[in-house]
Write a protein that holds these residues in place. Structure first.
Motif, PDB file in Angstrom:
ATOM      1  N   LEU A 107      99.128  63.090 -25.813  1.00  0.00           N
ATOM      2  CA  LEU A 107      98.462  62.137 -24.937  1.00  0.00           C
ATOM      3  C   LEU A 107      98.285  62.760 -23.556  1.00  0.00           C
ATOM      4  O   LEU A 107      99.149  63.495 -23.079  1.00  0.00           O
ATOM      5  CB  LEU A 107      99.272  60.851 -24.817  1.00  0.00           C
ATOM      6  N   SER A 108      97.174  62.412 -22.935  1.00  0.00           N
ATOM      7  CA  SER A 108      96.895  62.868 -21.578  1.00  0.00           C
ATOM      8  C   SER A 108      96.616  61.669 -20.692  1.00  0.00           C
ATOM      9  O   SER A 108      96.119  60.640 -21.153  1.00  0.00           O
ATOM     10  CB  SER A 108      95.676  63.793 -21.562  1.00  0.00           C
ATOM     11  N   CYS A 109      96.936  61.823 -19.423  1.00  0.00           N
ATOM     12  CA  CYS A 109      96.658  60.774 -18.454  1.00  0.00           C
ATOM     13  C   CYS A 109      96.106  61.435 -17.200  1.00  0.00           C
ATOM     14  O   CYS A 109      96.776  62.263 -16.585  1.00  0.00           O
ATOM     15  CB  CYS A 109      97.921  59.994 -18.132  1.00  0.00           C
ATOM     16  N   ALA A 110      94.885  61.056 -16.851  1.00  0.00           N
ATOM     17  CA  ALA A 110      94.237  61.586 -15.653  1.00  0.00           C
ATOM     18  C   ALA A 110      94.393  60.588 -14.516  1.00  0.00           C
ATOM     19  O   ALA A 110      94.103  59.400 -14.684  1.00  0.00           O
ATOM     20  CB  ALA A 110      92.766  61.839 -15.933  1.00  0.00           C
ATOM     21  N   ALA A 111      94.848  61.079 -13.375  1.00  0.00           N
ATOM     22  CA  ALA A 111      95.088  60.226 -12.220  1.00  0.00           C
ATOM     23  C   ALA A 111      94.114  60.561 -11.102  1.00  0.00           C
ATOM     24  O   ALA A 111      93.744  61.720 -10.907  1.00  0.00           O
ATOM     25  CB  ALA A 111      96.515  60.393 -11.728  1.00  0.00           C
TER      26      ALA A 111
END
Length: 126
Positions: free
Chosen positions: A20-24
């Motif tokens: 999983l990736s999370c872009a902020a």
């Protein structure tokens, strides 16, 4: 306020892996700790993992310890959750969350996080 967008969920067989990736965006990413939570149907949202602002400290729920790895890339404003040896009980919507306080040690309670993504579905088939 920070905006968070998760990606990488999907359908996988038991024993498989997902990342999983999370872009902020929207504030200084490198100053804040990050976390992952999940919510299965009919259950409360639960803590999965968290990482401090520096990346030097991490925390895991007992249920995922040894199988999941959290990491971050401050240069890219990204946080990741590598999930290995997935089990059907890992099926849930996974949420990325950002700590509301700068420069503190790794935290794990939902109340410690002020911003949440929209979630990404992870389904593990048996």
């Amino acid at each position: 306020q920070v905006q968070l967008v998760e990606s990488g969920g999907g359908l996988v067989q038991a024993g498989g892996s997902l990342r999983l990736s999370c872009a902020a965006s929207g504030r200084t990413f490198s100053s804040y700790g990050m976390g992952w939570f999940r919510q299965a149907p009919g259950k409360e949202r639960e803590f999965v993992s968290a990482i401090s602002w520096s990346g030097r400290s991490t925390r895991y729920a007992d249920s995922v310890k040894g199988r999941f790895t959290i990491s971050r890339d401050n240069a890219k404003s990204m946080v990741y959750l590598q999930m290995n040896s997935l089990k059907p009980e890992d099926t849930a919507v996974y949420y990325c969350a950002a700590d509301q306080v700068k420069f503190r040690g790794v935290v794990g309670g939902p109340g410690d996080f002020s911003s949440w993504g929209q979630g990404t579905q992870v389904t593990v088939s048996s």
